[in-house]
Design a protein around this motif. Sequence first.
Motif, PDB file in Angstrom:
ATOM      1  N   LEU A  83     -44.864 -18.687 -26.506  1.00  0.00           N
ATOM      2  CA  LEU A  83     -43.730 -19.616 -26.630  1.00  0.00           C
ATOM      3  C   LEU A  83     -42.940 -19.328 -25.366  1.00  0.00           C
ATOM      4  N   ILE A  84     -41.844 -18.725 -25.436  1.00  0.00           N
ATOM      5  CA  ILE A  84     -41.146 -18.076 -24.304  1.00  0.00           C
ATOM      6  C   ILE A  84     -40.349 -16.881 -24.899  1.00  0.00           C
ATOM      7  N   SER A  85     -40.256 -15.450 -24.629  1.00  0.00           N
ATOM      8  CA  SER A  85     -39.642 -14.134 -24.871  1.00  0.00           C
ATOM      9  C   SER A  85     -39.615 -13.009 -25.988  1.00  0.00           C
ATOM     10  N   ARG A  89     -43.430  -6.067 -22.154  1.00  0.00           N
ATOM     11  CA  ARG A  89     -42.759  -7.356 -22.201  1.00  0.00           C
ATOM     12  C   ARG A  89     -43.539  -8.290 -21.275  1.00  0.00           C
ATOM     13  N   GLU A 121     -43.751 -24.477 -27.312  1.00  0.00           N
ATOM     14  CA  GLU A 121     -43.332 -24.703 -28.704  1.00  0.00           C
ATOM     15  C   GLU A 121     -41.816 -24.662 -28.801  1.00  0.00           C
ATOM     16  N   THR A 122     -41.278 -25.253 -29.796  1.00  0.00           N
ATOM     17  CA  THR A 122     -39.830 -25.199 -30.011  1.00  0.00           C
ATOM     18  C   THR A 122     -39.582 -24.558 -31.372  1.00  0.00           C
ATOM     19  N   PHE A 123     -38.313 -24.246 -31.686  1.00  0.00           N
ATOM     20  CA  PHE A 123     -37.987 -23.723 -33.006  1.00  0.00           C
ATOM     21  C   PHE A 123     -38.410 -24.738 -34.070  1.00  0.00           C
ATOM     22  N   GLN A 137     -35.660  -6.252 -28.516  1.00  0.00           N
ATOM     23  CA  GLN A 137     -34.837  -7.473 -28.527  1.00  0.00           C
ATOM     24  C   GLN A 137     -35.490  -8.661 -27.848  1.00  0.00           C
ATOM     25  N   TYR A 138     -36.641  -8.434 -27.208  1.00  0.00           N
ATOM     26  CA  TYR A 138     -37.323  -9.556 -26.560  1.00  0.00           C
ATOM     27  C   TYR A 138     -38.332 -10.235 -27.484  1.00  0.00           C
ATOM     28  N   VAL A 139     -38.493  -9.676 -28.679  1.00  0.00           N
ATOM     29  CA  VAL A 139     -39.453 -10.256 -29.618  1.00  0.00           C
ATOM     30  C   VAL A 139     -38.905 -11.592 -30.127  1.00  0.00           C
ATOM     31  N   ASN A 140     -39.756 -12.587 -30.120  1.00  0.00           N
ATOM     32  CA  ASN A 140     -39.338 -13.930 -30.550  1.00  0.00           C
ATOM     33  C   ASN A 140     -39.444 -14.123 -32.053  1.00  0.00           C
ATOM     34  N   ASN A 141     -38.798 -15.175 -32.481  1.00  0.00           N
ATOM     35  CA  ASN A 141     -38.782 -15.491 -33.913  1.00  0.00           C
ATOM     36  C   ASN A 141     -40.102 -16.134 -34.341  1.00  0.00           C
ATOM     37  N   PRO A 159     -27.702 -14.711 -27.535  1.00  0.00           N
ATOM     38  CA  PRO A 159     -28.649 -14.728 -28.660  1.00  0.00           C
ATOM     39  C   PRO A 159     -29.196 -13.353 -28.987  1.00  0.00           C
ATOM     40  N   PHE A 160     -28.719 -12.303 -28.289  1.00  0.00           N
ATOM     41  CA  PHE A 160     -29.276 -10.956 -28.467  1.00  0.00           C
ATOM     42  C   PHE A 160     -28.490 -10.114 -29.463  1.00  0.00           C
ATOM     43  N   TYR A 166     -36.100 -13.596 -37.626  1.00  0.00           N
ATOM     44  CA  TYR A 166     -34.680 -13.437 -37.303  1.00  0.00           C
ATOM     45  C   TYR A 166     -33.793 -13.588 -38.543  1.00  0.00           C
TER      46      TYR A 166
END
Length: 255
Positions: free
Chosen positions: A106-108, A101, A2-4, A184-188, A129-130, A250
């Motif tokens: 998606l990815i992260s 983790r 998936e992408t944003f 901080q590894y949780v994705n949007n 991005p962190f 986010y």
Amino acid sequence: METFPIFRTLRHVPEESKDKVISDEDVLETLLKVFQALFLNEFSKQSAILTMLPEPVKSKYQDLLPMQHPRDNLLETKHEQQNIFKPEEILYKTLGFSITRATSSLISAGRGTVYQKYEPVFFQSIGNPFIFRCVDGVLIDGNDKGISKVVYRSCSGRDRLGPLKMSDSTWLTSELHNPLAVGQYVNNCSNYRAANVCYQEFDMPTIFPIELKQYIPNIAYNYNEQRPLRCVVLVALRDINQGEELFSNYYTIIS
Ligand SMILES: C[S@@+](CC[C@H](N)C(=O)[O-])C[C@H]1O[C@@H](n2cnc3c(N)ncnc32)[C@H](O)[C@@H]1O
């Protein structure tokens, strides 16, 4: 993959004061429970450090663990023979859940170097991005690589009290001592994957037990910083089932 999404999902909070899903007292109580359980789990490793701490701190643990008096070698040996649990098992035993983790579909609790809004963060922020921006402009750099990692390690080494660490830097490695330090590894979230956790800012009280500070995965960039240490925790917005991936938002607007 998936992408944003094209349109950003926004979280809208009416007022700064209402941006808390649970109270600061509940956050503190939860952290203390987990950190204390982690400390007791590795008590045989900790007892040498404990002997150097003031009497009120020592006596707290002598009361809790009379079998593990540091001067009693026989009993210490007995303790070493006991099972020592992994940090993630301690989390599960203490709070009834565990978290890891893993590769995203998606990815992260927020971790990293805390910068006040007037402190230099330009180079650390390039392509990073962190970086989490708090409501009052304080920045938290949760990047575990590059210059961010060097800065965190350096601040962490600087603030030690002899052998006693005042922060946890194991989140920069694969052997985490604090299993909660993965925020901080949780994705949007997206229009297809709704947020199931949300960020909540939390100021670590200055009276936080000194022997438990070694599990705090944040450090102030400035040694002379007098303000309480800013942390960010992730709070579940609903019951989360086993195996579910976490998604936060986010982009929060507070008006
Ligand atoms: C704070 S990091 C999150 C951790 C990252 N997933 C990792 O493990 O390194 C933010 C980055 O994760 C990725 N990311 C976050 N949410 C995403 C999403 N919904 N779709 C695709 N990538 C996402 C983007 O690369 C973004 O810059």
